[in-house]
Design a protein around this motif. Structure first.
Motif, PDB file in Angstrom:
ATOM      1  N   SER A  55       0.842  -1.192   0.000  1.00 54.27           N
ATOM      2  CA  SER A  55       0.000   0.000   0.000  1.00 54.27           C
ATOM      3  C   SER A  55       0.880   1.246   0.000  1.00 54.27           C
ATOM      4  CB  SER A  55      -0.939   0.009   1.221  1.00 54.27           C
ATOM      5  OG  SER A  55      -0.188   0.037   2.406  1.00 54.27           O
ATOM      6  N   THR A  56       0.318   2.332  -0.493  1.00 58.26           N
ATOM      7  CA  THR A  56       1.079   3.577  -0.582  1.00 58.26           C
ATOM      8  C   THR A  56       0.953   4.359   0.727  1.00 58.26           C
ATOM      9  OG1 THR A  56      -0.789   4.708  -1.585  1.00 58.26           O
ATOM     10  CG2 THR A  56       0.844   3.728  -3.076  1.00 58.26           C
ATOM     11  N   MET A  57       1.799   5.366   0.858  1.00 56.56           N
ATOM     12  CA  MET A  57       1.846   6.226   2.042  1.00 56.56           C
ATOM     13  C   MET A  57       1.487   7.638   1.625  1.00 56.56           C
ATOM     14  SD  MET A  57       2.851   6.689   5.319  1.00 56.56           S
ATOM     15  CE  MET A  57       3.871   5.289   5.708  1.00 56.56           C
ATOM     16  N   GLU A  58       0.746   8.316   2.460  1.00 58.17           N
ATOM     17  CA  GLU A  58       0.438   9.725   2.231  1.00 58.17           C
ATOM     18  C   GLU A  58       0.997  10.523   3.404  1.00 58.17           C
ATOM     19  OE1 GLU A  58      -3.292  12.853   2.180  1.00 58.17           O
ATOM     20  OE2 GLU A  58      -3.694  10.718   2.271  1.00 58.17           O
ATOM     21  N   ILE A  59       1.703  11.599   3.110  1.00 58.03           N
ATOM     22  CA  ILE A  59       2.202  12.482   4.153  1.00 58.03           C
ATOM     23  C   ILE A  59       1.095  13.482   4.462  1.00 58.03           C
ATOM     24  CG2 ILE A  59       3.966  14.169   4.807  1.00 58.03           C
ATOM     25  CD1 ILE A  59       4.913  11.196   4.468  1.00 58.03           C
ATOM     26  N   VAL A  60       0.559  13.418   5.668  1.00 60.82           N
ATOM     27  CA  VAL A  60      -0.556  14.267   6.078  1.00 60.82           C
ATOM     28  C   VAL A  60      -0.071  15.679   6.382  1.00 60.82           C
ATOM     29  CG1 VAL A  60      -2.372  14.578   7.815  1.00 60.82           C
ATOM     30  CG2 VAL A  60      -1.816  12.286   6.969  1.00 60.82           C
ATOM     31  N   GLY A  61       1.037  15.772   7.076  1.00 57.57           N
ATOM     32  CA  GLY A  61       1.573  17.082   7.446  1.00 57.57           C
ATOM     33  C   GLY A  61       2.549  16.959   8.595  1.00 57.57           C
ATOM     34  N   TRP A  62       2.811  18.059   9.227  1.00 54.08           N
ATOM     35  CA  TRP A  62       3.755  18.082  10.342  1.00 54.08           C
ATOM     36  C   TRP A  62       3.104  17.607  11.639  1.00 54.08           C
ATOM     37  CZ3 TRP A  62       8.426  18.275   8.837  1.00 54.08           C
ATOM     38  CH2 TRP A  62       8.834  19.098   7.796  1.00 54.08           C
ATOM     39  N   LYS A  63       3.783  16.759  12.363  1.00 53.95           N
ATOM     40  CA  LYS A  63       3.468  16.470  13.766  1.00 53.95           C
ATOM     41  C   LYS A  63       4.207  17.498  14.620  1.00 53.95           C
ATOM     42  CE  LYS A  63       2.196  13.882  17.326  1.00 53.95           C
ATOM     43  NZ  LYS A  63       0.836  13.838  17.771  1.00 53.95           N
ATOM     44  N   GLU A  64       5.444  17.797  14.199  1.00 46.97           N
ATOM     45  CA  GLU A  64       6.271  18.815  14.840  1.00 46.97           C
ATOM     46  C   GLU A  64       7.039  19.532  13.738  1.00 46.97           C
ATOM     47  OE1 GLU A  64       9.855  19.089  18.145  1.00 46.97           O
ATOM     48  OE2 GLU A  64       8.616  17.287  18.034  1.00 46.97           O
ATOM     49  N   GLU A  65       6.749  20.820  13.550  1.00 46.79           N
ATOM     50  CA  GLU A  65       7.430  21.579  12.492  1.00 46.79           C
ATOM     51  C   GLU A  65       8.926  21.650  12.767  1.00 46.79           C
ATOM     52  OE1 GLU A  65       5.985  25.196  10.920  1.00 46.79           O
ATOM     53  OE2 GLU A  65       3.910  24.520  10.895  1.00 46.79           O
ATOM     54  N   PRO A  66       9.727  21.762  11.711  1.00 49.56           N
ATOM     55  CA  PRO A  66      11.176  21.822  11.885  1.00 49.56           C
ATOM     56  C   PRO A  66      11.594  23.003  12.759  1.00 49.56           C
ATOM     57  CG  PRO A  66      10.586  21.653   9.566  1.00 49.56           C
ATOM     58  CD  PRO A  66       9.326  21.869  10.322  1.00 49.56           C
ATOM     59  N   HIS A  67      12.484  22.695  13.682  1.00 57.09           N
ATOM     60  CA  HIS A  67      13.066  23.747  14.509  1.00 57.09           C
ATOM     61  C   HIS A  67      14.473  23.331  14.920  1.00 57.09           C
ATOM     62  CE1 HIS A  67      11.296  20.992  17.447  1.00 57.09           C
ATOM     63  NE2 HIS A  67      12.245  21.393  18.270  1.00 57.09           N
ATOM     64  N   TYR A  68      15.290  24.316  15.123  1.00 53.97           N
ATOM     65  CA  TYR A  68      16.671  24.080  15.504  1.00 53.97           C
ATOM     66  C   TYR A  68      16.769  24.162  17.016  1.00 53.97           C
ATOM     67  CZ  TYR A  68      21.747  24.378  15.503  1.00 53.97           C
ATOM     68  OH  TYR A  68      23.075  24.136  15.701  1.00 53.97           O
TER      69      TYR A  68
END
Length: 176
Positions: free
Chosen positions: A146-159
């Motif tokens: 089955s294929t995968m769909e990226i829904v969105g961020w769980k945690e946005e990128p941060h440094y």
């Protein structure tokens, strides 16, 4: 899990990437019977200090489990996730019913300057992840997965200035 517990060994100047996937549970009644039992995985239970490849260690607490690099390759195959070859560890919850896991990837790219830490383009990063997922979906389809769909961020990128790490997590969904 406290990511500050992730300690890169000082002799390495490299980037360790963390990818978190939230996986939709496949219910037993929906799953096709297996002709052969899947291979046993050598999960290391927490609390424990576990290696992340040969570049770092992480302290996992109770109710978490981890796999080494070889186990990670098997796990990705069993969960129908194409490998890129740079995956070094998996951490997951040992709590029944939990449906997520973390994949640690290592890419030896040398010293990474942190002067762009305040100029991260989360949307461009997400677009790149989705593009990579689309390419991986072609491999999944060719293997009958089955294929995968990226829904969105769980945690946005941060440094994280305390650990000098770029941290982020995505949510993905799959029919299985």
């Amino acid at each position: 899990m406290d990511l500050r517990e992730l300690r890169a060994r000082p002799h390495r100047m490299a980037a360790l990437l963390l990818l978190a996937l939230v996986v939709v549970d496949a219910r037993a009644e929906d799953a096709a019977p297996l002709a052969v039992a899947p291979p046993a995985l050598d999960w290391k239970p927490g609390p424990a200090l576990v290696p992340v490849g040969d570049v770092a260690e992480i302290q996992i607490p109770e109710h978490f489990v981890a796999l080494d690099q070889a186990g990670t390759r098997t796990f990705l195959e069993l969960t129908q996730n194409p490998q890129q070859g740079n995956e070094v560890a998996v951490i997951a919850s040992a709590v029944e019913g939990a449906s997520w896991f973390l994949v640690f990837e290592f890419d030896e790219i040398g010293y990474v300057r942190d002067d762009e830490k305040d100029a991260l383009d989360a949307e461009a990063m997400l677009a790149s992840i989705r593009e990579g997922t689309a390419a991986a979906n072609e491999e999944r389809k060719s293997r009958g997965w089955s294929t995968m769909e990226i829904v969105g961020w769980k945690e946005e990128p941060h440094y994280d200035t305390a650990t000098n790490n770029l941290t982020w997590a995505i949510v993905g969904e799959s029919e299985q």
